[in-house]
Scaffold this active site. Sequence first.
Site, mmCIF file in Angstrom:
data_model
loop_
_atom_site.group_PDB
_atom_site.id
_atom_site.type_symbol
_atom_site.label_atom_id
_atom_site.label_comp_id
_atom_site.label_asym_id
_atom_site.label_seq_id
_atom_site.Cartn_x
_atom_site.Cartn_y
_atom_site.Cartn_z
ATOM 1 N N SER A 179 4.664 -3.545 1.310
ATOM 2 C CA SER A 179 3.667 -3.916 2.301
ATOM 3 C C SER A 179 3.593 -5.440 2.342
ATOM 4 O O SER A 179 3.393 -6.076 1.310
ATOM 5 C CB SER A 179 2.321 -3.305 1.888
ATOM 6 O OG SER A 179 1.311 -3.672 2.792
ATOM 7 N N LYS A 203 6.690 -2.698 5.598
ATOM 8 C CA LYS A 203 5.450 -2.463 6.366
ATOM 9 C C LYS A 203 4.801 -3.809 6.603
ATOM 10 O O LYS A 203 4.571 -4.576 5.660
ATOM 11 C CB LYS A 203 4.546 -1.533 5.563
ATOM 12 C CG LYS A 203 3.071 -1.544 5.935
ATOM 13 C CD LYS A 203 2.352 -0.375 5.281
ATOM 14 C CE LYS A 203 0.997 -0.773 4.732
ATOM 15 N NZ LYS A 203 0.320 0.357 4.068
ATOM 16 N N LYS A 213 1.519 -5.932 7.907
ATOM 17 C CA LYS A 213 0.102 -5.867 8.236
ATOM 18 C C LYS A 213 -0.067 -6.550 9.587
ATOM 19 O O LYS A 213 0.504 -7.636 9.826
ATOM 20 C CB LYS A 213 -0.715 -6.617 7.175
ATOM 21 C CG LYS A 213 -0.731 -5.894 5.825
ATOM 22 C CD LYS A 213 -1.499 -4.584 5.900
ATOM 23 C CE LYS A 213 -1.710 -3.997 4.517
ATOM 24 N NZ LYS A 213 -2.486 -2.738 4.580
ATOM 25 N N ASP A 225 0.641 -1.674 9.815
ATOM 26 C CA ASP A 225 -0.655 -1.184 9.343
ATOM 27 C C ASP A 225 -1.749 -2.129 9.836
ATOM 28 O O ASP A 225 -1.747 -3.318 9.512
ATOM 29 C CB ASP A 225 -0.662 -1.135 7.806
ATOM 30 C CG ASP A 225 -1.943 -0.512 7.221
ATOM 31 O OD1 ASP A 225 -2.845 -0.150 7.994
ATOM 32 O OD2 ASP A 225 -2.014 -0.407 5.977
ATOM 33 N N GLU A 278 -0.126 2.576 11.423
ATOM 34 C CA GLU A 278 -1.113 3.099 10.482
ATOM 35 C C GLU A 278 -2.513 2.600 10.841
ATOM 36 O O GLU A 278 -2.718 1.398 11.039
ATOM 37 C CB GLU A 278 -0.694 2.618 9.079
ATOM 38 C CG GLU A 278 -1.513 3.123 7.915
ATOM 39 C CD GLU A 278 -0.970 2.588 6.572
ATOM 40 O OE1 GLU A 278 0.170 2.072 6.531
ATOM 41 O OE2 GLU A 278 -1.697 2.677 5.575
ATOM 42 N N ASP A 293 -4.693 6.526 7.427
ATOM 43 C CA ASP A 293 -4.885 6.153 6.020
ATOM 44 C C ASP A 293 -6.386 6.301 5.733
ATOM 45 O O ASP A 293 -6.847 7.353 5.260
ATOM 46 C CB ASP A 293 -4.367 4.716 5.800
ATOM 47 C CG ASP A 293 -4.700 4.140 4.428
ATOM 48 O OD1 ASP A 293 -5.312 4.840 3.597
ATOM 49 O OD2 ASP A 293 -4.365 2.954 4.172
ATOM 50 N N LYS A 342 -3.286 8.611 -0.575
ATOM 51 C CA LYS A 342 -3.712 7.753 -1.684
ATOM 52 C C LYS A 342 -4.693 8.571 -2.509
ATOM 53 O O LYS A 342 -5.732 8.998 -1.993
ATOM 54 C CB LYS A 342 -4.455 6.516 -1.167
ATOM 55 C CG LYS A 342 -3.594 5.476 -0.466
ATOM 56 C CD LYS A 342 -4.460 4.339 0.043
ATOM 57 C CE LYS A 342 -3.614 3.270 0.728
ATOM 58 N NZ LYS A 342 -4.471 2.339 1.511
ATOM 59 N N GLY A 362 -0.557 2.614 -1.348
ATOM 60 C CA GLY A 362 -0.749 1.787 -2.539
ATOM 61 C C GLY A 362 -2.016 0.969 -2.415
ATOM 62 O O GLY A 362 -2.477 0.679 -1.303
HETATM 63 C C1 NPQ Z 1 -3.352 -0.130 2.865
HETATM 64 N N1 NPQ Z 1 -2.533 -1.305 0.806
HETATM 65 O O1 NPQ Z 1 -2.396 0.611 2.952
HETATM 66 C C2 NPQ Z 1 -3.612 -0.972 1.623
HETATM 67 C C3 NPQ Z 1 -4.799 -1.748 1.677
HETATM 68 C C4 NPQ Z 1 -5.085 -2.798 0.674
HETATM 69 C C5 NPQ Z 1 -0.429 -1.949 -0.110
HETATM 70 O O2 NPQ Z 1 -1.018 -2.329 2.099
HETATM 71 C C6 NPQ Z 1 -6.650 -5.631 -3.179
HETATM 72 C C7 NPQ Z 1 -6.831 -4.321 -3.536
HETATM 73 C C8 NPQ Z 1 -6.100 -5.915 -1.944
HETATM 74 C C9 NPQ Z 1 -6.485 -3.268 -2.690
HETATM 75 C C10 NPQ Z 1 -5.204 -5.137 0.177
HETATM 76 C C11 NPQ Z 1 -1.354 -1.884 1.046
HETATM 77 C C12 NPQ Z 1 -5.748 -4.875 -1.080
HETATM 78 C C13 NPQ Z 1 -5.946 -3.545 -1.448
HETATM 79 C C14 NPQ Z 1 -4.890 -4.085 1.014
HETATM 80 C C15 NPQ Z 1 -5.592 -2.521 -0.566
HETATM 81 O O3 NPQ Z 1 -4.131 -0.139 3.783
HETATM 82 MG MG MG Z 2 -3.188 1.337 5.073
#
Ligand code: NPQ
Ligand code: MG
Length: 384
Positions: free
Chosen positions: A149, A175, A177, A203, A228, A253, A277, A305
């Site tokens: 990500s 992926k 953001k 995402d 996402e 998600d 998750k 994650g």
């Molecule tokens: C998601 N994760 O899928 C998340 C959201 C996310 C890997 O993109 C600190 C702790 C920062 C948890 C940033 C990924 C974070 C976090 C993003 C979770 O939406």
């Molecule tokens: Mg997400």
Amino acid sequence: MTGIAVHTPGSALPVEVEAVELHRIAMPLVRPFETSFGRQSARDVLLVRVLTAQGEGWGECVAMADPVYSSEYVEGAAAVIRDYLAPALLDARTVRAAEVTSVLGATVGHRMAKAALEAAVLDAQTRAAGVSFGEYFGAVRPEVDCGVSVGIAPSIEALLDEVTEYAEAGYRRIKLKIKPGWDLEPVAAVRSMLGPDALLQVDANTAYTVADIDHLRGLDDFGLLLIEQPFVEEDIAAHVTLAQAIDTPVCLDESITSTAVAIDAIERDATSIVNIKAGRVGGYLEAIRIHDACLERDVPVWCGGMLETGLGRAANVALAALPGFTLPGDTSASDRYFAEDLTESFVLVDGRLAVPAGPGSGVTVRTELVAAWRTRPTELLARA
Ligand code: NPQ
Ligand code: MG
């Protein structure tokens, strides 16, 4: 369908919970991680350790420091465990992981906090039985395909440099953001750099509204695997409207908080792929039930994650080895986030991570690092 521990009946023996410990640590990130809800430069982690007559077990709470991804946050999770969840678990005394959800059922919500306790009990129980999470969950492969990500970058040039680094490391899926003002242009640039065959997805972490649907349709030019969670978690209907308007598959998600919600969203055609998750849904066992429901309906799933330490990462990798996980997950290597991991580090080999084979989570928490990174005194919760 997968069955829990069908070949390992001994792994279902209960543990006798004697105490619960809460540990708070901070781990610096190797680079700041920016999403549509903000920028993180350290991971504030709550760890749960259960002490049982059969041995210890560790669980990681995935709640973030602030309630910006979901309503849960670290201080709140610690408080609800201290005041409600740990007392309920201690009262039950003898418990199997499969019973934790009902033991904690008097408390509404707080799924990430509950998931951390369930993971700790699961670790103690399977460790005592000499069974790995992979075996207990019903893993069908020894290693899993990994994606990465990529946060919102300061410029397109910086984004391309970061993506190049991950592509060279061997990640099998990228992926990006996205948020309003950072979407079509960065996606176009990455697609043209990687070529048409690379697996690429986006995402939005709820940053858009239905007024943006025409704009989001522009993503159809880039051959994405999925988009996402573009809209707020409660608005399943908005995702149905988008799915009808766009060719890119919609993947939920934040909205997917239980098996029932997952089935409802699938039946309404709000989501054609599901991000699973464990923390978001209240634990690994509920995550497996969502996997089973999706497999039954031919809906592909992938493992999300939450910037887990090696402890949570180990469990995620075991989960991602179930048969329905047909897309690469956000199960990145330890060095994607941390210079040093809390456990044995997870190293990418040919774009994959190995499912730990040892008992329980299969990893060992390095207690000297818990001590070195501690930000609060340890809390010991025992029966009154
Ligand atoms: C998601 N994760 O899928 C998340 C959201 C996310 C890997 O993109 C600190 C702790 C920062 C948890 C940033 C990924 C974070 C976090 C993003 C979770 O939406
Ligand atoms: Mg997400």
